[in-house]
Design a protein around this motif. Structure first.
Motif, short mmCIF file in Angstrom:
data_model
loop_
_atom_site.label_atom_id
_atom_site.label_comp_id
_atom_site.label_asym_id
_atom_site.label_seq_id
_atom_site.Cartn_x
_atom_site.Cartn_y
_atom_site.Cartn_z
N SER A 132 2.67 26.46 40.27
CA SER A 132 3.67 25.68 40.95
C SER A 132 5.14 26.11 39.71
O SER A 132 5.18 26.70 38.10
CB SER A 132 3.05 24.47 40.91
N GLY A 191 11.25 20.24 42.27
CA GLY A 191 10.39 21.55 41.51
C GLY A 191 9.40 21.57 42.24
O GLY A 191 7.78 22.39 42.49
N ASP A 192 9.75 21.92 43.61
CA ASP A 192 9.10 21.80 45.25
C ASP A 192 9.02 23.29 45.43
O ASP A 192 9.39 24.10 46.17
CB ASP A 192 9.25 21.46 45.96
N ASN A 214 6.46 22.66 38.61
CA ASN A 214 6.53 21.74 37.81
C ASN A 214 6.26 21.72 36.08
O ASN A 214 4.61 21.72 36.31
CB ASN A 214 5.86 20.85 38.37
#
Length: 279
Positions: free
Chosen positions: A146, A28-29, A148
């Protein structure tokens, strides 16, 4: 026609293209944005790109494209799609490399999809939605958009499973935001919303609604709202790029007043804003 972009080229939206060692897939970068298109024109594009660049900077991710290049790709994609009322999803990840927590020395990857925008009927907006209060279990840097999103996804699913449309998150007794939205309350003619700190996403629609309120002469107060205050609101609504402004009619077992004059005024003002800007 829905379109997609990955690896420097436009592709079929159903084409299987993500490498197994893509860091967005494994960690999830990465970061993302969702941009609403009205009448063929992206709305508040510069603000979305500002936030995208900020999010990338916060996670130490180098942008793979300049702003002009990003704008050119989105414009070409919109032209290819032929969709006038669209949602553009853009995503940047740290790249493709063998799985390792340490940042790899590889180029970041840009991906994009363009789809038909979600549509909500006038009846849905008139009826409003039900929300449930859940504990905010996310990380400390929610201002970064992000990839995430697992806590958000779980909160949304819990809400839907229990017959609600959205989850409103609570941290240390204070309302933060929805699982995929920002939250507003109206009390005695004043509009309240959670301050834009690291605890919430600094929503583009949220900012536009605040601007609309100020132009209408509605007082806006950014403050941490405790649960009791939120439950006693005269009106409440949430905002996002996809839903725009959606009235909240019920918070768990608490039914809010059916009369929503400020929410209705703000929705009309928001419609006028994007219609004016995107002529």
């Amino acid at each position: 026609m829905e379109v997609a972009y990955y690896g420097g080229t436009f592709i079929d939206i159903d084409e299987k293209v993500i490498p197994i060692q893509e860091r967005g897939h494994q960690f999830g970068d990465g970061v993302y944005e969702v941009i609403r298109v009205y009448n063929g024109k992206p709305f508040m594009l510069e603000e979305h790109l500002d936030r995208l660049e900020m999010s990338a900077k916060e996670i130490l991710l180098n942008m793979p494209l300049t702003r002009d290049e990003l704008k050119a790709i989105t414009a070409e994609g919109l032209q290819k799609s032929g969709i006038n009322e669209a949602e553009i999803y853009i995503q940047i990840t740290r790249g493709i490399a063998p799985r390792n927590h340490i940042f790899p020395d590889v180029p970041a990857q840009f991906a994009m999809t363009i789809r038909q925008a979600k549509q909500f009927s006038s009846e849905k907006r008139e009826d409003g939605v039900s929300v449930t209060l859940l504990e905010d279990e996310r990380w400390a840097n929610c201002f970064i958009k992000s990839l995430n999103l697992l806590p958000n996804v779980i909160a949304k699913q819990k809400a839907v499973t229990n017959g609600h449309d959205e989850a409103v998150l609570v941290r240390d007794g204070k309302v933060t935001e929805g699982s995929s939205s920002n939250v507003f309350a109206v009390k005695d003619g004043i509009l309240y919303t959670t301050p834009a700190t690291k605890k919430i996403l600094h929503g583009i629609t949220r900012a536009a609604v605040i601007t609309c309120a100020q132009k209408l002469g509605i007082s806006v107060v950014e403050k941490d709202m405790d649960v009791e205050f939120f439950l006693s609101a005269d009106e409440a609504f949430f905002t996002s790029t996809s839903v725009e402004i959606m009235p909240i009619t019920q918070i768990d077992d608490t039914v809010l007043p059916a009369d929503r004059p400020l929410t209705n005024k703000l929705y009309e003002a928001y419609q006028a804003l994007y219609q004016t800007v995107n002529k």
